[in-house]
Design an enzyme around this catalytic site. Sequence first.
Site, short mmCIF file in Angstrom:
data_model
loop_
_atom_site.label_atom_id
_atom_site.label_comp_id
_atom_site.label_asym_id
_atom_site.label_seq_id
_atom_site.Cartn_x
_atom_site.Cartn_y
_atom_site.Cartn_z
N ASN A 134 0.99 -1.33 0.09
CA ASN A 134 0.13 0.04 -0.24
C ASN A 134 0.94 1.23 0.12
OD1 ASN A 134 -1.93 1.91 0.60
ND2 ASN A 134 -2.65 1.40 2.50
N LYS A 137 -0.08 4.43 0.02
CA LYS A 137 -0.10 5.69 0.50
C LYS A 137 -0.07 6.58 -0.11
CE LYS A 137 -0.36 2.97 4.49
NZ LYS A 137 -0.03 3.35 6.03
N HIS A 177 -9.57 1.27 4.32
CA HIS A 177 -8.31 1.82 5.82
C HIS A 177 -8.57 1.99 6.70
CE1 HIS A 177 -4.02 2.40 6.06
NE2 HIS A 177 -3.63 1.86 6.06
N GLU A 230 -6.87 4.67 7.89
CA GLU A 230 -6.72 6.20 7.91
C GLU A 230 -7.89 7.12 6.47
OE1 GLU A 230 -3.22 5.36 5.24
OE2 GLU A 230 -1.97 5.31 7.50
N GLU A 262 -5.31 -5.18 9.97
CA GLU A 262 -4.91 -3.71 10.56
C GLU A 262 -4.45 -3.12 11.96
OE1 GLU A 262 -2.12 -2.91 6.48
OE2 GLU A 262 -4.35 -1.15 6.94
N GLY A 284 2.75 2.36 10.53
CA GLY A 284 3.60 3.06 10.42
C GLY A 284 4.24 3.90 12.06
N SER A 305 3.16 -1.91 10.33
CA SER A 305 4.96 -2.10 10.86
C SER A 305 5.38 -3.79 10.22
CB SER A 305 5.28 -1.90 11.95
OG SER A 305 4.66 -0.75 12.51
P1 13P Z 1 2.86 -0.08 7.96
O1 13P Z 1 3.69 -0.98 6.95
O2 13P Z 1 3.97 1.61 7.18
O3 13P Z 1 2.89 0.51 9.37
O4 13P Z 1 1.71 0.68 7.20
C1 13P Z 1 0.61 -0.31 7.64
C2 13P Z 1 -0.82 -0.38 5.95
O5 13P Z 1 -1.42 0.78 6.67
C3 13P Z 1 -0.43 -0.91 4.78
O6 13P Z 1 -1.86 -0.71 4.69
#
Ligand code: 13P
Length: 248
Positions: free
Chosen positions: A9, A11, A94, A96, A166, A172, A211
């Site tokens: 992803n 982002k 997601h 976010e 997740e 992150g 992560s």
């Molecule tokens: P990270 O791997 O940067 O923690 O992000 C995970 C994520 O949100 C994947 O959709």
Amino acid sequence: MRRKIVAGNWKMHGNLADNEALLSALLAGAGDVKAEMAVCVPFPYLASVSAKLSGGGIAWGAQNMSQHGKGAFTGEVSAAMLNDFGCKYVIVGHSERRALYGESDEVVADKFLAAQAAGLVPILCVGESLEERETGVTEQVVGRQLDAVIAKAGVASLANCVVAYEPVWAIGTGKTATPAQAQAVHAFIRGKLRALDPVVADGLVIQYGGSVKAANAAELFAQPDIDGGLIGGASLQADEFLAICRAA
Ligand code: 13P
């Protein structure tokens, strides 16, 4: 046996030059990867990513889509538009999107349905916040997020999707869930679905995200109910992402 799927992803990262270099390196290194590989990229790059990856064994998709088919929805992108660019996957729900853009369980379920109706495979994200984990309601939260989709789309719809667990506190932050913590929630998800439809439950690919790096991927993916990963930051570095894919 379930196939493992590792999806990046990206982002809101990337540019034409960096994407080209990253994808060239992924294509060059994908030969010895047994898991399915995919990248979910920002909308403006779908055309160049699809041109680069066509026929190359790495799937691609988007990170979000509208729940609506078409119409006066300024700034939105429909499932049919994603189909025009050969997307296989689209991430829906997601954390976010849920937290920063106010997407409710209901809206996420509508997006899930719209994605499937267009022939896309939704990657449905679920997961609890730190506060929810600390107050002991992880299973209620994840259960509620799944129930919203099951109520709208039916349990059979989960035969044609990927679920990504997740935990919000692991995204992150560098704080990965331990393999045991992740496995416990994955087993909860599969167990919940097994009570409704055992065939769907056993076939469902449940990714872990939060992560994941090359250094912790193998241990996570060795858990019986973890079927790959949804990778944020580490998917932007070719060597790191390939190592994670090889660990699957
Ligand atoms: P990270 O791997 O940067 O923690 O992000 C995970 C994520 O949100 C994947 O959709």
